[in-house]
Design an enzyme around this catalytic site. Structure first.
Site, PDB file in Angstrom:
ATOM      1  N   LYS A 145      42.588 -55.629  -0.430  1.00 31.58           N
ATOM      2  CA  LYS A 145      41.881 -54.654   0.387  1.00 31.58           C
ATOM      3  C   LYS A 145      40.420 -54.562  -0.068  1.00 31.58           C
ATOM      4  O   LYS A 145      40.160 -54.913  -1.220  1.00 31.58           O
ATOM      5  CB  LYS A 145      42.557 -53.281   0.320  1.00 31.58           C
ATOM      6  CG  LYS A 145      42.679 -52.749  -1.121  1.00 31.58           C
ATOM      7  CD  LYS A 145      42.196 -51.356  -1.314  1.00 31.58           C
ATOM      8  CE  LYS A 145      40.724 -51.201  -1.366  1.00 31.58           C
ATOM      9  NZ  LYS A 145      40.141 -50.738  -2.640  1.00 31.58           N
ATOM     10  N   LYS A 179      52.918 -48.222  -6.381  1.00 30.56           N
ATOM     11  CA  LYS A 179      53.095 -47.166  -7.377  1.00 30.56           C
ATOM     12  C   LYS A 179      54.490 -46.564  -7.215  1.00 30.56           C
ATOM     13  O   LYS A 179      54.917 -46.266  -6.092  1.00 30.56           O
ATOM     14  CB  LYS A 179      52.035 -46.079  -7.190  1.00 30.56           C
ATOM     15  CG  LYS A 179      50.635 -46.517  -7.631  1.00 30.56           C
ATOM     16  CD  LYS A 179      49.643 -45.381  -7.424  1.00 30.56           C
ATOM     17  CE  LYS A 179      48.217 -45.826  -7.676  1.00 30.56           C
ATOM     18  NZ  LYS A 179      47.851 -45.947  -9.074  1.00 30.56           N
ATOM     19  N   GLU A 213      39.084 -39.157  -8.867  1.00 34.11           N
ATOM     20  CA  GLU A 213      38.899 -40.092  -9.988  1.00 34.11           C
ATOM     21  C   GLU A 213      37.747 -39.601 -10.852  1.00 34.11           C
ATOM     22  O   GLU A 213      36.740 -39.123 -10.326  1.00 34.11           O
ATOM     23  CB  GLU A 213      38.504 -41.466  -9.471  1.00 34.11           C
ATOM     24  CG  GLU A 213      39.535 -42.153  -8.637  1.00 34.11           C
ATOM     25  CD  GLU A 213      39.066 -43.562  -8.297  1.00 34.11           C
ATOM     26  OE1 GLU A 213      39.324 -44.468  -9.088  1.00 34.11           O
ATOM     27  OE2 GLU A 213      38.411 -43.728  -7.270  1.00 34.11           O
ATOM     28  N   ASP A 232      36.683 -48.081   0.707  1.00 34.03           N
ATOM     29  CA  ASP A 232      37.295 -48.397  -0.591  1.00 34.03           C
ATOM     30  C   ASP A 232      38.606 -47.641  -0.811  1.00 34.03           C
ATOM     31  O   ASP A 232      39.539 -48.169  -1.408  1.00 34.03           O
ATOM     32  CB  ASP A 232      36.301 -48.053  -1.714  1.00 34.03           C
ATOM     33  CG  ASP A 232      36.800 -48.498  -3.078  1.00 34.03           C
ATOM     34  OD1 ASP A 232      37.192 -49.675  -3.209  1.00 34.03           O
ATOM     35  OD2 ASP A 232      36.809 -47.668  -4.013  1.00 34.03           O
ATOM     36  N   HIS A 237      44.189 -46.628   0.774  1.00 30.91           N
ATOM     37  CA  HIS A 237      45.112 -45.896  -0.100  1.00 30.91           C
ATOM     38  C   HIS A 237      45.540 -44.544   0.498  1.00 30.91           C
ATOM     39  O   HIS A 237      46.725 -44.236   0.582  1.00 30.91           O
ATOM     40  CB  HIS A 237      44.477 -45.640  -1.464  1.00 30.91           C
ATOM     41  CG  HIS A 237      44.082 -46.895  -2.193  1.00 30.91           C
ATOM     42  ND1 HIS A 237      44.740 -48.081  -2.033  1.00 30.91           N
ATOM     43  CD2 HIS A 237      43.089 -47.139  -3.089  1.00 30.91           C
ATOM     44  CE1 HIS A 237      44.174 -49.002  -2.811  1.00 30.91           C
ATOM     45  NE2 HIS A 237      43.166 -48.450  -3.457  1.00 30.91           N
ATOM     46  N   LYS A 333      34.804 -40.009  -6.402  1.00 29.27           N
ATOM     47  CA  LYS A 333      34.604 -40.531  -7.759  1.00 29.27           C
ATOM     48  C   LYS A 333      33.819 -39.520  -8.583  1.00 29.27           C
ATOM     49  O   LYS A 333      33.161 -38.637  -8.042  1.00 29.27           O
ATOM     50  CB  LYS A 333      33.828 -41.845  -7.685  1.00 29.27           C
ATOM     51  CG  LYS A 333      34.636 -42.977  -7.066  1.00 29.27           C
ATOM     52  CD  LYS A 333      34.179 -44.322  -7.559  1.00 29.27           C
ATOM     53  CE  LYS A 333      34.976 -45.444  -6.927  1.00 29.27           C
ATOM     54  NZ  LYS A 333      36.323 -45.597  -7.487  1.00 29.27           N
ATOM     55  N   LYS A 338      41.221 -37.505 -13.461  1.00 27.76           N
ATOM     56  CA  LYS A 338      41.927 -38.418 -12.554  1.00 27.76           C
ATOM     57  C   LYS A 338      43.180 -37.691 -12.093  1.00 27.76           C
ATOM     58  O   LYS A 338      43.996 -37.273 -12.912  1.00 27.76           O
ATOM     59  CB  LYS A 338      42.306 -39.684 -13.299  1.00 27.76           C
ATOM     60  CG  LYS A 338      42.966 -40.746 -12.434  1.00 27.76           C
ATOM     61  CD  LYS A 338      43.151 -42.015 -13.246  1.00 27.76           C
ATOM     62  CE  LYS A 338      43.850 -43.093 -12.457  1.00 27.76           C
ATOM     63  NZ  LYS A 338      43.072 -43.653 -11.376  1.00 27.76           N
TER      64      LYS A 338
HETATM   65  C1  BG6 Z   1      40.833 -49.453  -5.980  1.00 25.36           C
HETATM   66  C2  BG6 Z   1      39.429 -49.052  -5.639  1.00 25.36           C
HETATM   67  O1  BG6 Z   1      41.486 -50.013  -4.871  1.00 25.36           O
HETATM   68  O2  BG6 Z   1      41.560 -48.304  -6.408  1.00 25.36           O
HETATM   69  C3  BG6 Z   1      38.759 -48.399  -6.823  1.00 25.36           C
HETATM   70  O3  BG6 Z   1      38.705 -50.201  -5.235  1.00 25.36           O
HETATM   71  C4  BG6 Z   1      39.598 -47.257  -7.348  1.00 25.36           C
HETATM   72  O4  BG6 Z   1      37.464 -47.939  -6.483  1.00 25.36           O
HETATM   73  C5  BG6 Z   1      41.032 -47.689  -7.577  1.00 25.36           C
HETATM   74  O5  BG6 Z   1      39.019 -46.826  -8.573  1.00 25.36           O
HETATM   75  C6  BG6 Z   1      41.911 -46.503  -7.906  1.00 25.36           C
HETATM   76  O6  BG6 Z   1      43.196 -46.970  -8.244  1.00 25.36           O
HETATM   77  P1  BG6 Z   1      44.135 -46.134  -9.216  1.00 25.36           P
HETATM   78  O7  BG6 Z   1      45.415 -46.889  -9.215  1.00 25.36           O
HETATM   79  O8  BG6 Z   1      43.438 -46.117 -10.547  1.00 25.36           O
HETATM   80  O9  BG6 Z   1      44.240 -44.778  -8.609  1.00 25.36           O
END
Ligand code: BG6
Length: 501
Positions: A145, A179, A213, A232, A237, A333, A338
């Site tokens: 992606k 996940k 995040e 992104d 997601h 971000k 997180k």
């Molecule tokens: C990625 C994004 O697909 O997912 C990133 O490109 C992001 O920007 C990341 O930080 C987050 O993934 P996770 O699993 O750490 O939540």
């Protein structure tokens, strides 16, 4: 059963390969005992040979906490240099043939394209021209992606890939689908009548999906400044989380039945209301006590960049189950923590029977909180009467945490790579699904590119300051606050944490 195969990683020296793909492949071999069936070929533009790449793989594994890997690295890992943008892949085809002969492989191949979206079309065409889209065994192509950068480019990319590969060979990967807690969403909903029977407009008031995040963009400015948070995170997601939390029950657990149900849901989403759209970009601030630069001061980011790093919006679903129930999606971000979670808020009782001081209603909205990160599990929040003579309600929770009940959860990539090797497409995004998702966000991206307000928020905060979160803007009470009336909330804006994370 795992068939002997060659696992080819395009982008073999990239960040994703070092951090995720190599450790996950190795872990699969250990956990599933398939080392004898698997050979790995990294492709990159760096001047390396097999020995150099084996060193690179060992180092990546070691950084991921995996040591003692020599036999696998020395016997079953190879490298082929392919300069960036190279269209003629004859040398790669020769290398593949030589490896397959040496290891007696029957021609089963995975091509994992761990590449930026712009590089994908050239590689797909190159593989086909080199005769690598067909083989005596099976061939599978994995595309990372974001798939395209808008609806038109995703459609174009689908057309291009379909000229050379069948949809059954294509694995559009979204690691959130791997996940464990995301996969558990289906079990949570469809194996438990207790929850599923309340999962509709009659019982649910609103659903919030939050992915926060604390990281910034790291060294990915070239990719990120062109993508931004909508491409992104939101288009893939968060939209996958939305689809899983809101879809109808599939008629079976077969991949196509699940993917049909997700597409049906996405097709029922109403045009996103731009009035409800908040965009933000992180400024300088503090994370974990240390100061961090603002987005525009990150290396290689233009000083006047308008790329959003935070988005929140409201989604409405025009179907019988969800009509009138708002879904609030937000992600950003450089937030304090997180934290990813889905909060399902239930309607308050129709009449308030429990009144406290100043005649305020004491009941809280019940919530189910599905926690995806960092401590996976879920919570059910409910009211109890606190002991004593006066009738006073307090909110308590039932809590299930994976860490309390199970051993280590597999990494999402480990799950997904194993599924690719097994040929299971359930957790991968189908062509019509990716297009349905882009259709939702094209207008949002156009708004972001054409002057929609962009608020700068200090790094280490929960998003644009001074703005109501969507749930408050809708006049819905914040979970945990004392409700004076179901319609109005005078509470000042609060952070996601205050709202019941
Ligand atoms: C990625 C994004 O697909 O997912 C990133 O490109 C992001 O920007 C990341 O930080 C987050 O993934 P996770 O699993 O750490 O939540």
């Amino acid at each position: 059963m795992t068939e002997p195969h060659l696992f080819v990683i395009y982008g073999g020296t990239g960040d994703l390969t070092g951090r995720k793909l190599l450790p996950s492949m190795y872990q699969i071999m250990v956990d599933s005992g398939i080392a004898e069936q698997s050979v790995l070929l990294g492709i990159g533009s760096r001047e390396l040979d097999d020995i150099g790449y084996r060193d690179y793989a060992r180092k990546s594994l070691s950084e991921a906490g995996i040591d003692d890997v020599d036999p696998w690295c020395d016997e079953r890992v190879y490298y082929q240099r392919v300069p960036r943008g190279e269209q003629s892949l004859g040398a790669l085809a020769d290398k593949i043939a030589a490896i397959e002969t040496a290891h007696h492989l029957p021609g089963n191949r995975v091509f994992y394209l761990a590449l930026p979206p712009t590089a994908v079309p050239t590689v797909i065409t190159g593989l086909s021209k080199a005769g690598l889209s067909q083989s005596p065994g099976w061939t599978r192509v994995v595309v990372e992606k974001p798939f395209g950068h808008d609806l038109a480019s995703a459609q174009e990319l689908n057309r291009l890939i379909h000229r050379h590969f069948d949809e059954s060979q294509i694995y559009r990967i979204d690691h959130y689908l791997g996940k464990e807690t995301v996969r558990n969403l289906l079990a949570f909903r469809f194996a438990n009548m207790l929850f599923e029977s309340s999962w509709d407009r009659d019982r649910v008031d609103a659903i919030e999906i939050t992915v926060a995040e604390s990281l910034g963009i790291g060294s990915r400015s070239t990719y990120y400044d062109g993508a931004g948070v909508i491409r992104d995170m939101m288009q893939n997601h968060l939209t996958q989380l939305l689809a899983l939390v809101a879809m109808e029950a599939p008629h079976s657990f077969e991949p196509e039945a699940i993917r049909d149900a997700k597409v049906q849901l996405l097709n029922a989403v109403r045009h996103i209301d731009l009035e409800e759209l908040t965009l933000g970009q992180y400024g300088s601030g503090h994370i974990n006590g240390g100061s961090v630069p603002g987005y525009r001061n990150e290396p290689d980011v233009p000083a006047d960049s308008i790329t959003p790093t935070y988005v929140s919006l409201r989604v409405d679903i025009d179907n019988w189950r969800w009509q009138g129930v708002p879904f609030y999606l937000r992600t950003g971000k450089r937030m304090p923590d997180k934290s990813s979670q889905i909060v399902v808020r239930f309607r308050p009782p129709p009449i308030c029977l429990f009144h406290g001081k100043r005649d305020q209603c004491e009941e809280h909205q019940n919530t189910i909180k599905l926690i995806l990160q960092p401590n996976e599990g879920f919570e059910v929040n409910f009211d109890v009467k606190s002991p004593g003579e006066t009738l006073h309600l307090v909110e308590k929770k039932l809590r299930f945490m994976y860490a309390d009940e199970f051993d280590r959860l597999p990494d999402a990539y480990q799950t997904l790579l194993f599924d690719i090797i097994q040929g299971d497409q359930t957790l991968f995004v189908r062509s019509d699904e990716v297009e349905a998702s882009w259709r939702l966000y094209d207008p949002v991206i156009a708004a972001a590119d054409n002057g929609h307000p962009l608020d700068i928020y200090p790094a280490g905060t929960w998003g644009p300051p001074g703005r109501h979160t969507p749930i408050q803007a809708a006049g819905r009470p914040i979970r945990g606050e004392v409700r004076t009336s179901p319609q109005a909330s005078a509470t000042p804006p609060q952070t996601p944490r205050d709202e019941g994370r």
